[in-house]
Design a protein around this motif. Structure first.
Motif, PDB file in Angstrom:
ATOM      1  N   TRP A 135     -21.601 -62.833-105.048  1.00 32.07           N
ATOM      2  CA  TRP A 135     -21.067 -61.815-104.158  1.00 32.07           C
ATOM      3  C   TRP A 135     -21.305 -60.438-104.776  1.00 32.07           C
ATOM      4  CZ3 TRP A 135     -17.724 -62.339 -99.709  1.00 32.07           C
ATOM      5  CH2 TRP A 135     -17.593 -63.651 -99.260  1.00 32.07           C
ATOM      6  N   PHE A 136     -21.528 -59.441-103.945  1.00 28.80           N
ATOM      7  CA  PHE A 136     -21.684 -58.053-104.379  1.00 28.80           C
ATOM      8  C   PHE A 136     -20.328 -57.377-104.228  1.00 28.80           C
ATOM      9  CE2 PHE A 136     -22.224 -53.593-103.206  1.00 28.80           C
ATOM     10  CZ  PHE A 136     -22.929 -53.134-104.306  1.00 28.80           C
ATOM     11  N   GLU A 137     -19.894 -56.672-105.268  1.00 28.40           N
ATOM     12  CA  GLU A 137     -18.629 -55.945-105.209  1.00 28.40           C
ATOM     13  C   GLU A 137     -18.885 -54.459-105.299  1.00 28.40           C
ATOM     14  OE1 GLU A 137     -16.051 -56.310-108.572  1.00 28.40           O
ATOM     15  OE2 GLU A 137     -14.480 -55.117-107.626  1.00 28.40           O
ATOM     16  N   SER A 138     -18.213 -53.714-104.459  1.00 28.59           N
ATOM     17  CA  SER A 138     -18.205 -52.261-104.606  1.00 28.59           C
ATOM     18  C   SER A 138     -16.749 -51.820-104.677  1.00 28.59           C
ATOM     19  CB  SER A 138     -18.928 -51.574-103.445  1.00 28.59           C
ATOM     20  OG  SER A 138     -18.234 -51.793-102.242  1.00 28.59           O
ATOM     21  N   GLN A 139     -16.503 -50.759-105.415  1.00 26.90           N
ATOM     22  CA  GLN A 139     -15.140 -50.266-105.576  1.00 26.90           C
ATOM     23  C   GLN A 139     -15.143 -48.751-105.514  1.00 26.90           C
ATOM     24  OE1 GLN A 139     -12.300 -50.355-109.249  1.00 26.90           O
ATOM     25  NE2 GLN A 139     -12.071 -52.293-108.147  1.00 26.90           N
ATOM     26  N   LYS A 140     -14.170 -48.220-104.806  1.00 27.62           N
ATOM     27  CA  LYS A 140     -13.995 -46.771-104.720  1.00 27.62           C
ATOM     28  C   LYS A 140     -12.530 -46.461-105.003  1.00 27.62           C
ATOM     29  CE  LYS A 140     -14.165 -42.795-101.784  1.00 27.62           C
ATOM     30  NZ  LYS A 140     -13.863 -42.279-100.490  1.00 27.62           N
ATOM     31  N   GLU A 141     -12.308 -45.434-105.790  1.00 22.70           N
ATOM     32  CA  GLU A 141     -10.941 -45.032-106.118  1.00 22.70           C
ATOM     33  C   GLU A 141     -10.795 -43.543-105.889  1.00 22.70           C
ATOM     34  OE1 GLU A 141      -7.875 -45.205-109.904  1.00 22.70           O
ATOM     35  OE2 GLU A 141      -9.625 -46.517-109.861  1.00 22.70           O
ATOM     36  N   THR A 142      -9.720 -43.154-105.195  1.00 22.02           N
ATOM     37  CA  THR A 142      -9.378 -41.747-105.019  1.00 22.02           C
ATOM     38  C   THR A 142      -7.978 -41.542-105.591  1.00 22.02           C
ATOM     39  OG1 THR A 142      -8.291 -41.997-102.871  1.00 22.02           O
ATOM     40  CG2 THR A 142     -10.702 -41.692-102.850  1.00 22.02           C
ATOM     41  N   ALA A 143      -7.445 -40.347-105.443  1.00 22.70           N
ATOM     42  CA  ALA A 143      -6.097 -40.064-105.960  1.00 22.70           C
ATOM     43  C   ALA A 143      -5.031 -40.896-105.252  1.00 22.70           C
ATOM     44  CB  ALA A 143      -5.785 -38.588-105.808  1.00 22.70           C
ATOM     45  N   SER A 144      -5.285 -41.301-104.000  1.00 19.77           N
ATOM     46  CA  SER A 144      -4.255 -42.012-103.247  1.00 19.77           C
ATOM     47  C   SER A 144      -4.686 -43.388-102.732  1.00 19.77           C
ATOM     48  CB  SER A 144      -3.809 -41.160-102.057  1.00 19.77           C
ATOM     49  OG  SER A 144      -4.906 -40.920-101.204  1.00 19.77           O
ATOM     50  N   SER A 145      -5.875 -43.872-103.148  1.00 18.98           N
ATOM     51  CA  SER A 145      -6.307 -45.179-102.653  1.00 18.98           C
ATOM     52  C   SER A 145      -7.326 -45.831-103.578  1.00 18.98           C
ATOM     53  CB  SER A 145      -6.920 -45.049-101.256  1.00 18.98           C
ATOM     54  OG  SER A 145      -8.109 -44.284-101.323  1.00 18.98           O
ATOM     55  N   ILE A 146      -7.421 -47.150-103.451  1.00 17.88           N
ATOM     56  CA  ILE A 146      -8.433 -47.944-104.147  1.00 17.88           C
ATOM     57  C   ILE A 146      -8.962 -48.950-103.124  1.00 17.88           C
ATOM     58  CG2 ILE A 146      -8.963 -49.487-106.063  1.00 17.88           C
ATOM     59  CD1 ILE A 146      -6.356 -48.601-107.392  1.00 17.88           C
ATOM     60  N   ASN A 168       6.347 -42.676 -99.297  1.00 19.54           N
ATOM     61  CA  ASN A 168       6.783 -42.605-100.688  1.00 19.54           C
ATOM     62  C   ASN A 168       6.318 -43.785-101.524  1.00 19.54           C
ATOM     63  OD1 ASN A 168       8.128 -40.210-100.235  1.00 19.54           O
ATOM     64  ND2 ASN A 168      10.018 -41.244 -99.642  1.00 19.54           N
ATOM     65  N   GLY A 169       5.602 -44.719-100.916  1.00 18.39           N
ATOM     66  CA  GLY A 169       5.158 -45.895-101.650  1.00 18.39           C
ATOM     67  C   GLY A 169       3.695 -46.185-101.396  1.00 18.39           C
ATOM     68  N   PHE A 170       3.313 -47.421-101.671  1.00 16.79           N
ATOM     69  CA  PHE A 170       1.933 -47.855-101.522  1.00 16.79           C
ATOM     70  C   PHE A 170       1.917 -49.203-100.818  1.00 16.79           C
ATOM     71  CE2 PHE A 170       2.063 -44.947-104.993  1.00 16.79           C
ATOM     72  CZ  PHE A 170       0.866 -44.260-104.929  1.00 16.79           C
ATOM     73  N   THR A 171       0.798 -49.514-100.167  1.00 14.10           N
ATOM     74  CA  THR A 171       0.601 -50.816 -99.533  1.00 14.10           C
ATOM     75  C   THR A 171      -0.720 -51.389-100.002  1.00 14.10           C
ATOM     76  OG1 THR A 171       1.865 -50.210 -97.575  1.00 14.10           O
ATOM     77  CG2 THR A 171       0.327 -52.028 -97.342  1.00 14.10           C
ATOM     78  N   THR A 172      -0.691 -52.645-100.426  1.00 17.26           N
ATOM     79  CA  THR A 172      -1.913 -53.350-100.782  1.00 17.26           C
ATOM     80  C   THR A 172      -2.207 -54.337 -99.662  1.00 17.26           C
ATOM     81  OG1 THR A 172      -1.568 -53.098-103.146  1.00 17.26           O
ATOM     82  CG2 THR A 172      -3.005 -54.900-102.459  1.00 17.26           C
ATOM     83  N   ARG A 173      -3.467 -54.355 -99.233  1.00 15.87           N
ATOM     84  CA  ARG A 173      -3.900 -55.197 -98.114  1.00 15.87           C
ATOM     85  C   ARG A 173      -5.114 -56.018 -98.531  1.00 15.87           C
ATOM     86  NH1 ARG A 173      -3.788 -54.990 -92.326  1.00 15.87           N
ATOM     87  NH2 ARG A 173      -5.776 -55.613 -91.430  1.00 15.87           N
ATOM     88  N   PHE A 174      -5.082 -57.307 -98.207  1.00 13.73           N
ATOM     89  CA  PHE A 174      -6.191 -58.221 -98.447  1.00 13.73           C
ATOM     90  C   PHE A 174      -6.683 -58.678 -97.078  1.00 13.73           C
ATOM     91  CE2 PHE A 174      -7.747 -62.581 -98.690  1.00 13.73           C
ATOM     92  CZ  PHE A 174      -8.668 -62.499 -99.730  1.00 13.73           C
ATOM     93  N   GLU A 175      -8.007 -58.649 -96.865  1.00 16.04           N
ATOM     94  CA  GLU A 175      -8.534 -59.044 -95.554  1.00 16.04           C
ATOM     95  C   GLU A 175      -9.848 -59.796 -95.690  1.00 16.04           C
ATOM     96  OE1 GLU A 175      -9.295 -57.154 -91.164  1.00 16.04           O
ATOM     97  OE2 GLU A 175      -9.421 -55.799 -92.871  1.00 16.04           O
ATOM     98  N   ILE A 176      -9.996 -60.831 -94.879  1.00 20.67           N
ATOM     99  CA  ILE A 176     -11.278 -61.507 -94.694  1.00 20.67           C
ATOM    100  C   ILE A 176     -11.648 -61.234 -93.244  1.00 20.67           C
ATOM    101  CG2 ILE A 176     -12.496 -63.713 -94.641  1.00 20.67           C
ATOM    102  CD1 ILE A 176     -10.577 -64.695 -96.800  1.00 20.67           C
ATOM    103  N   ALA A 177     -12.740 -60.494 -93.049  1.00 23.68           N
ATOM    104  CA  ALA A 177     -13.112 -59.995 -91.720  1.00 23.68           C
ATOM    105  C   ALA A 177     -14.512 -60.449 -91.335  1.00 23.68           C
ATOM    106  CB  ALA A 177     -13.029 -58.474 -91.722  1.00 23.68           C
ATOM    107  N   PRO A 178     -14.885 -60.244 -90.058  1.00 23.91           N
ATOM    108  CA  PRO A 178     -16.218 -60.655 -89.607  1.00 23.91           C
ATOM    109  C   PRO A 178     -17.338 -60.093 -90.476  1.00 23.91           C
ATOM    110  CG  PRO A 178     -14.868 -60.019 -87.729  1.00 23.91           C
ATOM    111  CD  PRO A 178     -14.103 -59.657 -88.978  1.00 23.91           C
TER     112      PRO A 178
END
Length: 182
Positions: A135-146, A168-178
């Motif tokens: 699998w190919f992985e790409s990652q991007k990180e900003t001040a408010s997201s990964i 005031n918080g953060f949400t982590t989301r995992f998805e398997i999409a088309p």
């Protein structure tokens, strides 16, 4: 026209992810659970769960039928709760207008430190589960997201792990999409 909007958005996001490939962040993090509203919420995948991830990927073809439980009462989408939870306690299967299924889980995380640690640990574990099949992985990180995106080819579903600041918080989301080719 509507049938091209969602695949076009997914393709655009993945093109951006490919362009930004190589952006990396902290590794070797250690967060296993987060307590939210007096309940323990799972935020990592254990090595034993690689088979669960592979089963989810393989379940895409059948619309994740084997993990659907009760239908969510929502007049706008076809959505079901699931009996399989990669992260958090709220995982669903959703059918889009093109009858393509996606599997999503999300969980709130209160602090940025815990958010970064849990995201990086889960990305590392996903990497360990998926590297044997190139699998190919790409990652991007900003001040408010990964964002961590895993792509195999244009026929296999795309796996996305995203963590965003929300209020005031953060949400982590995992998805398997088309997959991209659809």
């Amino acid at each position: 026209m509507k049938n091209y909007i969602i695949p076009s958005i997914v393709a655009f996001i993945l093109v951006i992810a490919f362009i930004l490939a190589g952006c990396t962040s902290k590794t070797n993090q250690t967060t296993a659970t987060t307590t939210t509203t007096n309940q323990s919420v799972k935020t990592t995948v254990t090595p034993d769960e690689c088979s669960t991830i592979n089963n989810l990927i393989n379940g895409y073809e059948s619309g994740f039928n084997s993990i659907k439980t009760d239908k969510v009462n929502n007049q706008f989408t076809n959505q079901w709760r699931t009996n399989t939870h990669i992260i958090g306690a709220n995982c669903t299967v959703t059918l889009n207008k093109s009858e393509q299924a996606s599997y999503q889980c999300q969980t709130p995380v209160k602090t940025q430190t815990k958010t970064i640690k849990s995201h990086q640990k889960l990305a590392k574990q996903l990497r360990q589960c998926l590297t044997t099949t190139s699998w190919f992985e790409s990652q991007k990180e900003t001040a408010s997201s990964i964002y961590s995106t895993f792509v195999l080819d244009t026929k296999t579903p795309v796996i996305t792990l995203s963590t965003n600041q929300e209020g005031n918080g953060f949400t982590t989301r995992f998805e398997i999409a088309p997959p991209l080719g659809l």
